[in-house]
Write a protein that holds these residues in place. Sequence first.
Motif, PDB file in Angstrom:
ATOM      1  N   GLN A 284      11.433  12.075  44.246  1.00 25.31           N
ATOM      2  CA  GLN A 284      10.398  12.780  44.992  1.00 25.31           C
ATOM      3  C   GLN A 284      10.693  14.275  45.029  1.00 25.31           C
ATOM      4  O   GLN A 284       9.814  15.098  44.811  1.00 25.31           O
ATOM      5  CB  GLN A 284      10.321  12.210  46.403  1.00 25.31           C
ATOM      6  CG  GLN A 284       9.399  12.946  47.321  1.00 25.31           C
ATOM      7  CD  GLN A 284       9.577  12.525  48.769  1.00 25.31           C
ATOM      8  OE1 GLN A 284      10.340  11.639  49.084  1.00 25.31           O
ATOM      9  NE2 GLN A 284       8.866  13.192  49.651  1.00 25.31           N
TER      10      GLN A 284
ATOM     11  N   GLN B  79       6.302  10.704  48.565  1.00 26.35           N
ATOM     12  CA  GLN B  79       7.090   9.481  48.362  1.00 26.35           C
ATOM     13  C   GLN B  79       6.192   8.310  47.969  1.00 26.35           C
ATOM     14  O   GLN B  79       6.538   7.512  47.099  1.00 26.35           O
ATOM     15  CB  GLN B  79       7.879   9.172  49.640  1.00 26.35           C
ATOM     16  CG  GLN B  79       8.764   7.945  49.551  1.00 26.35           C
ATOM     17  CD  GLN B  79       8.061   6.674  50.009  1.00 26.35           C
ATOM     18  OE1 GLN B  79       7.184   6.709  50.860  1.00 26.35           O
ATOM     19  NE2 GLN B  79       8.450   5.567  49.424  1.00 26.35           N
TER      20      GLN B  79
ATOM     21  N   VAL C  40       5.320   8.508  44.217  1.00 25.85           N
ATOM     22  CA  VAL C  40       6.465   8.126  43.383  1.00 25.85           C
ATOM     23  C   VAL C  40       6.653   6.612  43.433  1.00 25.85           C
ATOM     24  O   VAL C  40       6.861   5.970  42.404  1.00 25.85           O
ATOM     25  CB  VAL C  40       7.748   8.867  43.824  1.00 25.85           C
ATOM     26  CG1 VAL C  40       8.954   8.369  43.054  1.00 25.85           C
ATOM     27  CG2 VAL C  40       7.586  10.368  43.649  1.00 25.85           C
TER      28      VAL C  40
END
Length: 89
Positions: A40, A47, A50
Amino acid sequence: MEDMRNYIQQSEVLKAIAHPVRLCIVRGLINNQCNVTKMQECLNLPQSTVSQHLAKLKSAGIIEGERKGLEICYKVANQQVKDIVAILF
């Protein structure tokens, strides 16, 4: 018919790594195992974004995660993908 299944399976792997962020993740994980937080920070993405990309790569059998305490450390598990990325870069 079995040949066609192989083509379908290979095309799914190629589709999974065809996204620029996923390709970047795979390239980074070939040399360095790491967790979502580090990815990240490197990618400068949320987050959740990802994690979604990691889920796609994991479902395609490209990466695998190993739990280390509270975090999961990811690595590339598919040698064929490693070879493809080596050709590209």
